[in-house]
Design an enzyme around this catalytic site. Structure first.
Site, PDB file in Angstrom:
ATOM      1  N   ASP A   3       0.603   5.503  -2.659  1.00 28.84           N
ATOM      2  CA  ASP A   3      -0.301   6.059  -3.664  1.00 28.84           C
ATOM      3  C   ASP A   3      -0.420   7.556  -3.384  1.00 28.84           C
ATOM      4  O   ASP A   3      -0.927   7.958  -2.330  1.00 28.84           O
ATOM      5  CB  ASP A   3      -1.673   5.380  -3.585  1.00 28.84           C
ATOM      6  CG  ASP A   3      -2.508   5.627  -4.831  1.00 28.84           C
ATOM      7  OD1 ASP A   3      -2.113   6.475  -5.653  1.00 28.84           O
ATOM      8  OD2 ASP A   3      -3.558   4.982  -4.981  1.00 28.84           O
ATOM      9  N   ASP A  27       2.317   7.784 -10.061  1.00 26.73           N
ATOM     10  CA  ASP A  27       1.951   8.140  -8.688  1.00 26.73           C
ATOM     11  C   ASP A  27       1.777   6.945  -7.759  1.00 26.73           C
ATOM     12  O   ASP A  27       1.234   7.098  -6.669  1.00 26.73           O
ATOM     13  CB  ASP A  27       0.662   8.954  -8.695  1.00 26.73           C
ATOM     14  CG  ASP A  27      -0.515   8.173  -9.273  1.00 26.73           C
ATOM     15  OD1 ASP A  27      -0.276   7.235 -10.046  1.00 26.73           O
ATOM     16  OD2 ASP A  27      -1.668   8.508  -8.953  1.00 26.73           O
ATOM     17  N   GLU A  28       2.246   5.778  -8.158  1.00 21.85           N
ATOM     18  CA  GLU A  28       1.953   4.576  -7.377  1.00 21.85           C
ATOM     19  C   GLU A  28       3.097   3.590  -7.505  1.00 21.85           C
ATOM     20  O   GLU A  28       3.650   3.399  -8.590  1.00 21.85           O
ATOM     21  CB  GLU A  28       0.650   3.952  -7.878  1.00 21.85           C
ATOM     22  CG  GLU A  28       0.135   2.792  -7.081  1.00 21.85           C
ATOM     23  CD  GLU A  28      -1.148   2.229  -7.654  1.00 21.85           C
ATOM     24  OE1 GLU A  28      -1.694   1.278  -7.060  1.00 21.85           O
ATOM     25  OE2 GLU A  28      -1.619   2.730  -8.701  1.00 21.85           O
TER      26      GLU A  28
END
Length: 517
Positions: free
Chosen positions: A11, A105-106
């Site tokens: 993350d 983003d993950e």
């Protein structure tokens, strides 16, 4: 669920805000809030400096302004975020062929499928190397969780924030989960949590103690059984490399309710075109056109029309959306409009006929295409709303805070604020010291929108200027960039799920890597 920590969850830390701080030296170490800037805007991401004041993702932007009035409020620049995300995802694919992106983003990674030894030491080495590589390639930081299941790996990355690594070792799962809120478990939203609260269940340990039969009675068989297994620390969900989108859409919330019928029709046409651009960027087509209308009283309705075959033709989608909006009464005012396409396919109806076409027909189509030569879409970093607002002769250009610009004399910079016919620009680059601020007329011909610069200098390895240096005052002693930023139309938002408080990018340097039982 595998016992060894072979599932990795990455993350990125406060991704949008951290990218903005890395791109804008004058903002490092200062509160930055990214999202829709209008009265109905929503926070997409807040930097850790802003979170100290209580600002968080999905908060109304108006409330964020009250809590942290001196923050820099910026529009999202998705073109930049996608480039950074692509670099991160390439690093993840070097670890394993099984990478499951959840957002820009993950992502989850199945390390076992990549040949990583199923031991704590091997998993730690991979996680540490990944964090180092991400910083070297992007200049940003990410937090890593390692465990035997997706649920536990995600919990680990949350505990690791910011810029850390947490390994949940086999046999420690139940003790770790026990005191946590039941909202920690996947699939437990506000409604489920309220049902459990009324039954006296608040923590994961209490959920486990309630037993499977009681959870099934409260929530139904499928949800109750799944929740009980999660509370036991058992999560059998595999890492799925391909997550196929079910629909592609575009929508906007308006600062003021729209009541004019002609304006509604124009907005629907504009959203249809934006939706098709996204459809084509994804290499897809669709056969069902859907519109979404949220009225002044927050009531929401949808209308849909299924075509004879899948298409990515903007004219076809626009006409279908126009027919659908004609059946909706909008005279009392609408606060949100959206256009989407579902029933996605990798081909269009036209492609089916093209398979049997002769070479002459292909040549004819090529001639037709020549009349409308293709080209890259204007970068989203410029802001779709800003682009649309500039259409039409004689209209002044709108400059939204955070927009990338270039001046013929002063070079690259970004919009700090605008209003009363003037626009304020700070001229700096990601690898420079904080730059000077200058003001221009909004229609100054020497000032043009530009594409975002890379976060790292193209011809050098080092990342952005260290945060301690960047936080120094500008050489000319100009105003703090967080001051004077003005509101603009709401842009598309993408919530960032990370939480916590503390320093921004770079402040996690030197933080010890931990292994939690």
């Amino acid at each position: 669920m595998r016992g060894a920590p072979t599932i990795l969850h990455l993350d990125m830390d406060a991704f949008y805000a951290s990218a903005e701080q890395a791109a804008k030296p004058s903002l490092r170490g200062k509160p930055v809030i990214v999202g829709g800037l209008g009265p109905r805007g929503v926070v997409a991401t807040a930097s850790y400096e802003a979170r100290v004041f209580g600002v968080h993702s999905a908060m109304a932007m108006a409330q964020a302004r009250r809590l942290c009035p001196n923050a820099a409020f910026l529009i999202p620049r998705f073109a930049l975020y996608r480039k950074v995300s692509d670099s991160v995802m390439r690093l993840l694919h070097t670890l394993s062929p099984l990478v499951e992106p959840l957002s820009l983003d993950e992502a989850f990674v199945d390390l076992e499928a990549g040949g990583t030894e199923a031991t704590v030491e091997a998993a730690r080495a991979v996680g540490e190397r990944l964090r180092t590589d991400i910083r070297a390639v992007t200049g940003l930081t990410g937090s890593v969780g390692l465990a035997g299941s997706k649920m536990l790996a995600k919990i680990g990355s949350e505990q690791a924030k910011p810029d850390g690594l947490v390994i949940i070792e086999p046999g420690t799962e139940r003790d770790l989960l026990g005191p946590m809120s039941v909202r920690t478990l996947p699939g437990v939203g506000p409604a489920t949590a309220e049902t459990l609260r009324r039954a006296g269940i608040h923590t994961v340990a209490e959920t486990r103690e309630a037993g499977e039969a009681e959870l099934v009675r409260l929530l139904g068989r499928a949800h109750g059984t799944s929740l009980f297994l999660m509370a036991e620390g058992r999560d059998e969900r595999p890492v799925v490399a391909e997550r196929d989108a079910k629909s592609i859409s575009a929508e906007d919330t308006f600062d003021v309710d729209v009541t004019d019928r002609t304006r509604v029709q124009l907005e629907i046409a504009r959203l249809a075109d934006r939706c098709v651009r996204r459809l084509r960027e994804a290499g897809r087509s669709g056969r069902t056109v859907v519109i979404k209308v949220r009225r002044y009283d927050f009531s929401t309705l949808t209308r849909s029309e299924t075509l004879r075959g899948p298409t990515d033709d903007p004219g076809v989608v626009r006409e279908a959306a126009a027919r659908l909006i004609d059946s909706v009464d909008t005279t009392a005012g609408v606060r949100l409009l959206g256009v989407g396409v579902s029933g996605l396919a990798d081909y269009t109806q036209e492609d089916l006929f093209a398979q049997a076409a002769q070479a002459a027909q292909a040549a004819h189509e090529a001639l037709e295409d020549a009349g409308h030569p293709p080209g890259p879409e204007r970068p989203e970093a410029v802001g779709e709303r800003a682009e649309e607002a500039s259409e039409g002769a004689g209209k002044p250009r709108h400059w939204l805070p955070g927009t990338d610009v270039r001046h013929t004399e002063y070079g690259a910079g970004w919009v700090q604020g605008s209003g009363v016919g003037r626009v304020t620009v700070r001229f700096e680059e990601p690898w420079s010291r904080p730059g000077r601020v200058r003001t221009f007329a909004v229609d100054d011909p020497a000032l043009e929108p530009s594409e975002p610069l890379p976060l790292l200098r193209p011809d050098a390895g080092p990342g952005p200027v260290p945060q301690g240096e960047a936080a120094d005052p500008s050489p000319d002693g100009t105003t703090d960039p967080a001051e004077g930023t003005s509101q603009g139309p709401r842009e598309a938002e993408g919530p960032d799920g990370s939480a916590g408080a503390g320093g921004g990018p770079g402040q996690g340097q030197g933080q010890p890597v931990t292994s939690r039982p």
